[in-house]
Design an enzyme around this catalytic site. Structure first.
Site, mmCIF file in Angstrom:
data_model
loop_
_atom_site.group_PDB
_atom_site.id
_atom_site.type_symbol
_atom_site.label_atom_id
_atom_site.label_comp_id
_atom_site.label_asym_id
_atom_site.label_seq_id
_atom_site.Cartn_x
_atom_site.Cartn_y
_atom_site.Cartn_z
ATOM 1 N N VAL A 8 0.868 -1.167 0.000
ATOM 2 C CA VAL A 8 0.000 0.000 0.000
ATOM 3 C C VAL A 8 0.908 1.220 0.000
ATOM 4 O O VAL A 8 2.073 1.144 0.376
ATOM 5 C CB VAL A 8 -0.970 0.035 1.201
ATOM 6 C CG1 VAL A 8 -2.040 -1.037 1.071
ATOM 7 C CG2 VAL A 8 -0.241 -0.097 2.516
ATOM 8 N N SER A 9 0.352 2.347 -0.412
ATOM 9 C CA SER A 9 1.179 3.529 -0.634
ATOM 10 C C SER A 9 1.529 4.327 0.608
ATOM 11 O O SER A 9 2.535 5.007 0.639
ATOM 12 C CB SER A 9 0.491 4.458 -1.633
ATOM 13 O OG SER A 9 0.366 3.810 -2.863
ATOM 14 N N SER A 10 0.700 4.284 1.627
ATOM 15 C CA SER A 10 0.993 5.126 2.786
ATOM 16 C C SER A 10 0.736 4.387 4.092
ATOM 17 O O SER A 10 0.050 3.370 4.124
ATOM 18 C CB SER A 10 0.150 6.396 2.742
ATOM 19 O OG SER A 10 -1.202 6.085 2.929
ATOM 20 N N GLN A 13 -2.830 3.478 5.202
ATOM 21 C CA GLN A 13 -3.588 2.453 4.489
ATOM 22 C C GLN A 13 -3.312 1.074 5.086
ATOM 23 O O GLN A 13 -2.320 0.860 5.767
ATOM 24 C CB GLN A 13 -3.216 2.456 2.999
ATOM 25 C CG GLN A 13 -3.626 3.732 2.289
ATOM 26 C CD GLN A 13 -3.160 3.746 0.844
ATOM 27 O OE1 GLN A 13 -2.052 3.336 0.529
ATOM 28 N NE2 GLN A 13 -4.026 4.219 -0.030
#
Length: 184
Positions: A8-10, A13
């Protein structure tokens, strides 16, 4: 062995749904991280690519979880192919290098990505040539009014005073003053 990669990007998340799906697909070892796909250094992806061996299959849920670009995807798949590792995308059954049809699809996608990169570069060079012909040098437009800065300096204002009046940085003030005289 089925090896999986989840991302996931961050930090805010959650990739638990990806991990659940990868486990349901038979993943025996899962590498996961919370990191932007644009980051060049993704330690868990590197670890997964290092871990896989001949006969393994690397699985992911969605293609955008793996690569930054088509070129990066092609690079990863080339590495997996050299190691004798298959590759599957759960959300797209056509993207499966363990089958002849899947290998064909990746070959077509890689060719299309290479073609699109060449077209984009060609269009970019044409645009640059047109801009140069119009006398444009490119780059970001200036937001600093150099003439105003120079006028303030000529009126006896100090650099800190000019910064306050124009709301620009010290470096920008010095660049503006240097462009008019060659020295500050």
């Amino acid at each position: 062995m089925i090896v999986a990669y989840a991302r996931v990007s961050s930090l805010g998340q959650d990739h638990s749904s990806q991990i659940d799906r990868l486990q349901a697909a038979g993943a025996e070892k899962i590498f996961s991280e919370k990191q932007s796909g644009l980051d060049k250094d993704r330690p868990e992806l590197s670890a997964a690519l290092e871990f896989v061996r001949d006969g393994d299959t690397l699985i992911i849920t969605k293609l955008d979880r793996l690569a930054r670009s088509a070129a990066h995807l092609h690079q990863i798949l080339e590495l997996l192919d050299k190691k004798g590792v298959g590759f599957k995308v759960l959300d797209d059954s056509a993207l499966d290098t363990t089958t002849r049809t899947g290998k064909l699809m990746f070959g077509i996608l890689a060719s299309m990505a290479e073609f699109e990169t060449a077209l984009r570069k060609e269009r970019q060079l044409e645009g640059i040539a047109r801009a140069k012909a119009r006398g444009e040098t490119g780059g970001r437009p200036k937001t600093v009014d150099e003439a105003a800065i120079q006028a303030l300096k000529a009126a006896g204002k100090t650099v800190p005073e000019i910064m306050k009046v124009t709301n620009v940085s010290r470096a920008a003030v010095y660049r503006a003053l240097q462009s008019s005289t060659g020295a500050v």
